[in-house]
Design a protein around this motif. Structure first.
Motif: not given
Length: 402
Positions: A344-353
């Protein structure tokens, strides 16, 4: 804008010739038709007199591009075709470069070419990230969703950039104003007192002698100060255009206390948001990283991303080079590892952003409230020193007179 010479007949059948300015030959014919002229022949006028003069590279303003994408997304969601959306927006936008690109794209769309392929021909207008996202949308049949995601992405990017610019504008303006005030005092006010001090022949304090010497230098070599300022300005411009020197410039900016943190967090927010958008649109991971390398505008992070791409190609983790570099906080690399393992790299990176965008908002507000009193205090110290260096010997002179 190109100039076209035409020949035709008006609505009464009378022969009509003249010139018309338009984005393209096709658009010129449309304009003349709307004026009641049936065009028989038309050709672009060549020569330097008919060319549009432009200083520097043309570029679509971020604000205009953000408005365009949101309007494109809204029209497409309303059920309007891509061709009609593009035609409407080409007539509506006030940015000439964007208008010209969209007009040419309309012609290509009517011939059956995909939008993403046509957009790639206008790289000054449409960045690689935009065209690759469009390709993913066209392939997946969800172009409306992709455009909505792009509109949200660019709106957030624009807000983050504006926050950073806003935080930097005030101290830069105050700093330039302070330098101007100090130079004015040294070049005009201080020299008027120098002759008076010399006529009395009294020994001057060290601080007064220093200020007088600086004032003499400014008055005698003012052109060197201007030349130095111009050299610094053009040196920074050159450094930003040269990849090697830009690396050291970005490195220096990231190491500046407090301000460097703003640049770092803004770049991290942009990187993670872009990667999240590309991954969620099913863009291959190696291609996604290559795109981010080109658009991140920070050579220190771009170098680490290149290492991450090489790491992936050799079968290792994306986060491995990031864990070894100071520019990436541990949270970013740890979250990427979690995203890779969970799929779920896209979801994780979205949260980091989201986290870093919020951090940029907070730190820019703190920076504004912190820099203002520091700059005012610094200006007060400098001006106070100059005034004090004049006042102290004057008191001595008055005492001797009495």
């Amino acid at each position: 804008m190109p100039m076209f010479q035409y020949e035709g007949r008006d609505r009464y059948g009378r022969k009509k010739t003249g010139k018309v300015s338009s984005i393209s030959q096709r658009q010129a014919i449309v304009q003349l038709r709307e004026q009641g002229v049936a065009v028989k022949s038309i050709q672009e006028m060549k020569g330097i007199l008919y060319k549009e003069v432009s200083l520097g590279a043309k570029k679509v303003k971020t604000k205009d591009f953000v408005i365009y994408i949101r309007q494109f997304s809204t029209l497409l969601k309303a059920g309007i075709s891509v061709v009609d959306c593009t035609r409407i927006l080409s007539q509506q936008t006030t940015n000439k470069l964007l208008q010209q690109a969209l007009t040419e794209i309309v012609e290509g769309l009517e011939e059956g070419n995909p939008f993403s392929e046509l957009a790639e021909r206008h790289r000054k207008v449409f960045p690689p990230f935009f065209t690759n996202m469009l390709k993913a949308g066209e392939a997946g049949g969800n172009l409306d969703e992709i455009l909505d995601r792009l509109a949200t992405y660019y709106e957030k990017q624009y807000k983050t950039i504006q926050k950073v610019k806003s935080a930097m504008t005030y101290p830069i303006f105050l700093g330039i104003s302070s330098i101007g005030i100090v130079i004015f005092l040294l070049a005009t006010v201080v020299p008027t007192f120098t002759d008076m001090f010399e006529s009395f022949g009294s020994e001057l304090p060290p601080v007064t002698r220093f200020v007088i010497n600086v004032g003499d230098f400014v008055q005698s070599f003012w052109y060197l100060i201007i030349l130095f300022g111009l050299l610094v300005y053009f040196g920074i411009l050159y450094a930003r255009r040269n990849k090697r020197s830009k690396y050291y410039l970005d490195y220096f900016l990231l190491k500046i206390p407090v301000i460097g943190k703003v640049f770092q967090q803004a770049a991290l927010a942009r990187m993670t948001r872009t990667l999240a958008s590309l991954f969620s649109s099913s863009v291959p991971i190696l291609q996604a990283i290559s795109i981010v390398e080109r658009i991140i505008e920070n050579e220190v992070m771009a170098k680490v991303l290149r290492d991450s791409r090489i790491s992936l190609e050799s079968g290792q983790s994306l986060a491995t080079p990031m864990q070894k570099h100071w520019v990436f906080p541990p949270m970013v690399s740890h979250m990427i590892v979690v995203g890779e393992k969970s799929g779920s790299l896209d979801i994780i990176l979205d949260k980091v952003a989201d986290y870093y965008e919020a951090e940029v908002d907070q730190i820019t507000e703190q920076l504004k409230s912190l820099i203002e009193p520091i700059m005012i205090a610094l200006l007060a110290v400098v001006v106070g020193t100059i005034v004090g260096s004049i006042a102290i010997p004057m008191f001595d002179i008055f005492n001797k007179i009495q």
